[in-house]
Design a protein around this motif. Sequence first.
Motif, PDB file in Angstrom:
ATOM      1  N   ASN A  38      -7.531   1.235  -5.758  1.00 31.00           N
ATOM      2  CA  ASN A  38      -6.694   0.033  -5.765  1.00 31.00           C
ATOM      3  C   ASN A  38      -6.920  -0.790  -4.509  1.00 31.00           C
ATOM      4  N   ARG A  83      -5.501   5.273   3.935  1.00 33.60           N
ATOM      5  CA  ARG A  83      -5.026   3.910   3.670  1.00 33.60           C
ATOM      6  C   ARG A  83      -4.698   3.176   4.968  1.00 33.60           C
ATOM      7  N   ASP A 138      -5.406   5.404  -5.127  1.00 35.73           N
ATOM      8  CA  ASP A 138      -4.941   4.509  -4.057  1.00 35.73           C
ATOM      9  C   ASP A 138      -6.116   3.778  -3.416  1.00 35.73           C
ATOM     10  N   GLN A 178      -2.650   8.983   3.000  1.00 38.04           N
ATOM     11  CA  GLN A 178      -1.902   8.020   3.820  1.00 38.04           C
ATOM     12  C   GLN A 178      -2.696   7.647   5.061  1.00 38.04           C
ATOM     13  N   TRP A 235       0.804  -1.211   0.000  1.00 38.26           N
ATOM     14  CA  TRP A 235       0.000   0.000   0.000  1.00 38.26           C
ATOM     15  C   TRP A 235       0.844   1.271   0.000  1.00 38.26           C
ATOM     16  N   ASN A 275      -4.611   9.970  -4.543  1.00 35.73           N
ATOM     17  CA  ASN A 275      -5.153   9.254  -3.380  1.00 35.73           C
ATOM     18  C   ASN A 275      -6.419   8.501  -3.745  1.00 35.73           C
TER      19      ASN A 275
END
Length: 275
Positions: A192, A159, A189, A156, A139, A186
Motif C-alpha cells: 500500500n 513503515r 502495508d 511498523q 499509515w 506487513n
Amino acid sequence: MNYSTHNTLLYVEKLSVAYGDKTVIKDINFVEKDVVRENNITGQVIAFVGRSGRGKSTLFRAMTGLIKPTTGKILIADTETDSENDAKEVHEGDIGFVDQKYTLFRNKTVYQALLFALRKKDISKEEKHTKIMSYLSDWGLEKVKDQYPCELSGGQRQRTAIIEQILCSGHYMVLDEPFSGLDVGNIEDVKNAFNLITSTHEFNTIIYSTHDIELAVELADSIYVIGYPTIDGKRTDYGTIVKHFDMKELNLAWKDFGLDHIEIVKQIKATMLNS
Ligand SMILES: Nc1ncnc2c1ncn2[C@@H]1O[C@H](COP(=O)(O)OP(=O)(O)OP(=O)(O)O)[C@@H](O)[C@H]1O
Ligand SMILES: [Mg+2]
C-alpha cells in the motif's frame, strides 16, 4: 494498457564498483523514463532481483551516492529546475534509501524521527506537525507515535523508515529488500505504501530489491535480473544486468497477478539459476 514515456528519470551508464581491488559489479547500463498514462498519476516501480551476493545492495549504495563507483555515471532528473530535460549526477541525500537492515534512530520515537527528517524543510512548526500526523494516520502508526524503535514491530519500523525517506528526499526512493522478514499483513502495508507513493506524483520512482520473485512480478513495471554473466563459455564473478523484463511492454504492468505473470516468474527464476 496504453502508456507513453517522457522525461528520463534515471540514467546509469557503464557503472562498475569495486571493494578494494575486487570488482563486484561491472558494465551496468539502464535507462528509466517517466511513464505516463492518461487520467492516471503513474509513478515508476523498478525491481532488482538476483541471487545473493550478485551486487544488488552494492548497486543501491552507488545509486544513492553512499559509495563512489569505480567507473561510469548515474544521472537523475533535476526536478528543481523548470526545464524538461535537465539531468544531474546523483549525490548522497538526493535519493532516499531504506537500508536492508532498516536502521532507525535508537533514541528517537517515531514522531521525533519524522520531525528530524523534516529538519531542513522550510515550513512552520505547525505545518510540520500537521504533515507528520497525516502520515501517521494514513499509515496506521498513530498509536505508536511515541514509541521507540525497540518497541515497534518489524512492519511498523519499516513503515516509519519509508515515511522518513518520503519526508526528507525528493521523488526517488531506493528500498533494499523491503519485504524481507515481514508477515502477510506487513507485506500488504508496504505494498500500500508503494501505491501511495506512486499515485502521489508522476515522477515518484521506487527502486527495490527482493528475493520474492512473485512480489517483483506483481508490483514492478520494470524488472532487472542481476547475475554473473557467462562470457565465452565462462561464468564471471562480477554482477551485471543479465536480463531486463519490461512489464509495460509485455502488457503485464498495473494488472492483477495472473497466469502470464507466473510465466515471467518462471523465466526470471531460470535466468537467476544460470547467473
Ligand atoms: N563493504 C564491503 N567490502 C567488501 N566486499 C563487500 C562489501 N559489501 C559487499 N561485499 C561483497 O560484494 C558482493 C556483492 O554484495 P552485495 O551485498 O551487493 O550483494 P547482494 O546482491 O545485495 O546480496 P544479498 O541478496 O545477499 O543481499 C559480495 O561478494 C559481498 O561479499
Ligand atoms: Mg543485498
